[in-house]
Scaffold this active site. Sequence first.
Site, PDB file in Angstrom:
ATOM      1  N   GLU A  38     -38.841 -23.130  54.061  1.00 46.38           N
ATOM      2  CA  GLU A  38     -39.475 -24.345  54.603  1.00 46.38           C
ATOM      3  C   GLU A  38     -40.110 -24.054  55.960  1.00 46.38           C
ATOM      4  O   GLU A  38     -39.541 -23.325  56.770  1.00 46.38           O
ATOM      5  CB  GLU A  38     -38.418 -25.434  54.768  1.00 46.38           C
ATOM      6  CG  GLU A  38     -38.980 -26.721  55.359  1.00 46.38           C
ATOM      7  CD  GLU A  38     -38.063 -27.894  55.106  1.00 46.38           C
ATOM      8  OE1 GLU A  38     -37.838 -28.227  53.928  1.00 46.38           O
ATOM      9  OE2 GLU A  38     -37.567 -28.460  56.091  1.00 46.38           O
ATOM     10  N   ALA A  72     -42.549 -37.419  61.275  1.00 45.51           N
ATOM     11  CA  ALA A  72     -41.834 -38.672  61.011  1.00 45.51           C
ATOM     12  C   ALA A  72     -42.754 -39.888  60.808  1.00 45.51           C
ATOM     13  O   ALA A  72     -42.640 -40.604  59.828  1.00 45.51           O
ATOM     14  CB  ALA A  72     -40.825 -38.934  62.104  1.00 45.51           C
ATOM     15  N   HIS A  98     -44.213 -32.332  51.796  1.00 48.49           N
ATOM     16  CA  HIS A  98     -43.374 -33.516  51.997  1.00 48.49           C
ATOM     17  C   HIS A  98     -44.282 -34.702  52.316  1.00 48.49           C
ATOM     18  O   HIS A  98     -45.307 -34.536  52.977  1.00 48.49           O
ATOM     19  CB  HIS A  98     -42.423 -33.322  53.175  1.00 48.49           C
ATOM     20  CG  HIS A  98     -41.378 -32.261  52.952  1.00 48.49           C
ATOM     21  ND1 HIS A  98     -40.206 -32.225  53.660  1.00 48.49           N
ATOM     22  CD2 HIS A  98     -41.325 -31.211  52.096  1.00 48.49           C
ATOM     23  CE1 HIS A  98     -39.481 -31.198  53.262  1.00 48.49           C
ATOM     24  NE2 HIS A  98     -40.144 -30.555  52.313  1.00 48.49           N
TER      25      HIS A  98
HETATM   26  P1  FAD Z   1     -33.834 -42.959  50.502  1.00 49.12           P
HETATM   27  O1  FAD Z   1     -33.599 -42.205  49.246  1.00 49.12           O
HETATM   28  O2  FAD Z   1     -34.717 -44.145  50.430  1.00 49.12           O
HETATM   29  O3  FAD Z   1     -32.404 -43.362  51.082  1.00 49.12           O
HETATM   30  C1  FAD Z   1     -32.273 -43.888  52.399  1.00 49.12           C
HETATM   31  C2  FAD Z   1     -31.008 -44.737  52.499  1.00 49.12           C
HETATM   32  O4  FAD Z   1     -31.177 -45.929  51.725  1.00 49.12           O
HETATM   33  C3  FAD Z   1     -29.768 -44.057  51.926  1.00 49.12           C
HETATM   34  O5  FAD Z   1     -28.673 -44.446  52.704  1.00 49.12           O
HETATM   35  C4  FAD Z   1     -29.659 -44.619  50.512  1.00 49.12           C
HETATM   36  O6  FAD Z   1     -28.314 -44.587  50.020  1.00 49.12           O
HETATM   37  C5  FAD Z   1     -30.174 -46.041  50.744  1.00 49.12           C
HETATM   38  N1  FAD Z   1     -30.781 -46.655  49.564  1.00 49.12           N
HETATM   39  C6  FAD Z   1     -31.625 -46.083  48.686  1.00 49.12           C
HETATM   40  N2  FAD Z   1     -32.001 -46.967  47.753  1.00 49.12           N
HETATM   41  C7  FAD Z   1     -31.400 -48.152  48.052  1.00 49.12           C
HETATM   42  C8  FAD Z   1     -31.404 -49.450  47.483  1.00 49.12           C
HETATM   43  N3  FAD Z   1     -32.093 -49.732  46.379  1.00 49.12           N
HETATM   44  N4  FAD Z   1     -30.651 -50.433  48.090  1.00 49.12           N
HETATM   45  C9  FAD Z   1     -29.928 -50.178  49.216  1.00 49.12           C
HETATM   46  N5  FAD Z   1     -29.901 -48.956  49.790  1.00 49.12           N
HETATM   47  C10 FAD Z   1     -30.622 -47.957  49.227  1.00 49.12           C
HETATM   48  N6  FAD Z   1     -37.903 -36.654  57.238  1.00 49.12           N
HETATM   49  C11 FAD Z   1     -39.187 -36.598  57.676  1.00 49.12           C
HETATM   50  O7  FAD Z   1     -39.598 -37.435  58.497  1.00 49.12           O
HETATM   51  N7  FAD Z   1     -40.051 -35.621  57.242  1.00 49.12           N
HETATM   52  C12 FAD Z   1     -39.682 -34.684  56.340  1.00 49.12           C
HETATM   53  O8  FAD Z   1     -40.474 -33.821  55.953  1.00 49.12           O
HETATM   54  C13 FAD Z   1     -38.336 -34.696  55.850  1.00 49.12           C
HETATM   55  N8  FAD Z   1     -37.911 -33.788  54.940  1.00 49.12           N
HETATM   56  C14 FAD Z   1     -36.622 -33.863  54.454  1.00 49.12           C
HETATM   57  C15 FAD Z   1     -36.216 -32.937  53.478  1.00 49.12           C
HETATM   58  C16 FAD Z   1     -34.929 -32.982  52.964  1.00 49.12           C
HETATM   59  C17 FAD Z   1     -34.495 -31.996  51.924  1.00 49.12           C
HETATM   60  C18 FAD Z   1     -34.011 -33.966  53.443  1.00 49.12           C
HETATM   61  C19 FAD Z   1     -32.599 -34.003  52.921  1.00 49.12           C
HETATM   62  C20 FAD Z   1     -34.410 -34.897  54.412  1.00 49.12           C
HETATM   63  C21 FAD Z   1     -35.724 -34.858  54.912  1.00 49.12           C
HETATM   64  N9  FAD Z   1     -36.170 -35.777  55.874  1.00 49.12           N
HETATM   65  C22 FAD Z   1     -37.470 -35.722  56.334  1.00 49.12           C
HETATM   66  C23 FAD Z   1     -35.259 -36.788  56.412  1.00 49.12           C
HETATM   67  C24 FAD Z   1     -35.284 -38.104  55.589  1.00 49.12           C
HETATM   68  O9  FAD Z   1     -36.535 -38.709  55.722  1.00 49.12           O
HETATM   69  C25 FAD Z   1     -34.182 -39.009  56.130  1.00 49.12           C
HETATM   70  O10 FAD Z   1     -32.920 -38.481  55.841  1.00 49.12           O
HETATM   71  C26 FAD Z   1     -34.251 -40.474  55.732  1.00 49.12           C
HETATM   72  O11 FAD Z   1     -33.336 -41.206  56.550  1.00 49.12           O
HETATM   73  C27 FAD Z   1     -33.891 -40.779  54.286  1.00 49.12           C
HETATM   74  O12 FAD Z   1     -34.891 -40.403  53.441  1.00 49.12           O
HETATM   75  P2  FAD Z   1     -34.663 -40.462  51.833  1.00 49.12           P
HETATM   76  O13 FAD Z   1     -35.935 -40.107  51.210  1.00 49.12           O
HETATM   77  O14 FAD Z   1     -33.456 -39.705  51.456  1.00 49.12           O
HETATM   78  O15 FAD Z   1     -34.392 -42.035  51.680  1.00 49.12           O
END
Ligand code: FAD
Length: 307
Positions: A38, A72, A98
């Site tokens: 990455e 972000a 991403h």
């Molecule tokens: P989601 O899958 O939407 O989950 C977020 C939260 O909401 C979780 O607590 C989940 O349990 C909850 N949730 C989901 N669906 C529901 C629902 N229907 N009802 C209630 N709660 C729900 N950030 C960046 O800014 N740029 C990047 O390039 C980036 N790359 C990343 C790569 C990886 C591999 C990882 C693990 C993280 C990355 N992040 C990045 C960080 C990420 O954006 C954050 O962790 C963010 O807070 C959550 O994103 P997510 O897509 O997992 O969210």
Amino acid sequence: MIEYCIVDRKTRDQAENGEIDMKIRDIIGKGKPTLSFEVFPPKTQETYQTVKDAALEIAKLNPAFMSVTYGAGGGTSQYTVDIASTLKEQGNVVALAHVTCVSSTREKVHQVLKELKERGIENILALRGDIPADGKVEQDYRYASELIREIRKEGDFCIGGACYPEGHVESENKTEDILHLKEKVEAGCDFVTTQMFFDNNILYNFLYRARECGITVPVVAGIMPVTNKNQIKRICQMSGTQLPARFKALLDRFGENPAAMKQAGIAYATEQIIDLIANGVDAIHVYSMNHPEVAKQIRENLSEIIE
Ligand code: FAD
């Protein structure tokens, strides 16, 4: 003999001739170890060339694919698209871009998807993004699953999502988190990539729970070679990642000596990766943080394990 992860030159020629897909779902989950890296995009034009050079240097290691993170707030999305496209065109590497949604409008997201399509980027890691400290977000998306459903309608992208072996920081508990992950996968994920972790047992436990819950897509294990003590303490505080005692000992002993910390961090990551592969976790993604020398060292350490 090419038996393992790498995408060889012939395969790439075939891909360029349109003979095969260069989608990550066709590379991972085939029972053979894969190693990917990455990078993160520049924040300003001044550092663009440095980031591009580092990314292309890592591409020379012939990884299964390379991912490019997304700033972000989405303000630097153009750099993500540009670096991903450079990796594909000049680095001959399968690129994963991403895209985050919570701080973007629907219009902005669709503009980025259009650009990715035009530049031939076939793989997207679809994320919600962190909620900014001031809590100000756009109103078009709440969760990554909503973005994933939209990308599915946009054509034949291979889509990945994020997952959290220790549970996402905002989640009430791991059971709820895994149910939301299932919903996200059902929205259209071809694979999921984990948040970094430093204790493999946490991942094995997560994999068990995920499979029990019916999540069957490949899980790519995200490994962070730690080279900077202060940086990792900050990241772990924010993400809720646990540091096992064995790892804390390395930080305490070598944290003030950058060269020693780097060597110890690479050795620790290598050991984690070998244990994962030995236990059947074949897709390994290294958070190489724009450090070609770190990526190179890890690649060399695995030269006989991932051919
Ligand atoms: P989601 O899958 O939407 O989950 C977020 C939260 O909401 C979780 O607590 C989940 O349990 C909850 N949730 C989901 N669906 C529901 C629902 N229907 N009802 C209630 N709660 C729900 N950030 C960046 O800014 N740029 C990047 O390039 C980036 N790359 C990343 C790569 C990886 C591999 C990882 C693990 C993280 C990355 N992040 C990045 C960080 C990420 O954006 C954050 O962790 C963010 O807070 C959550 O994103 P997510 O897509 O997992 O969210």
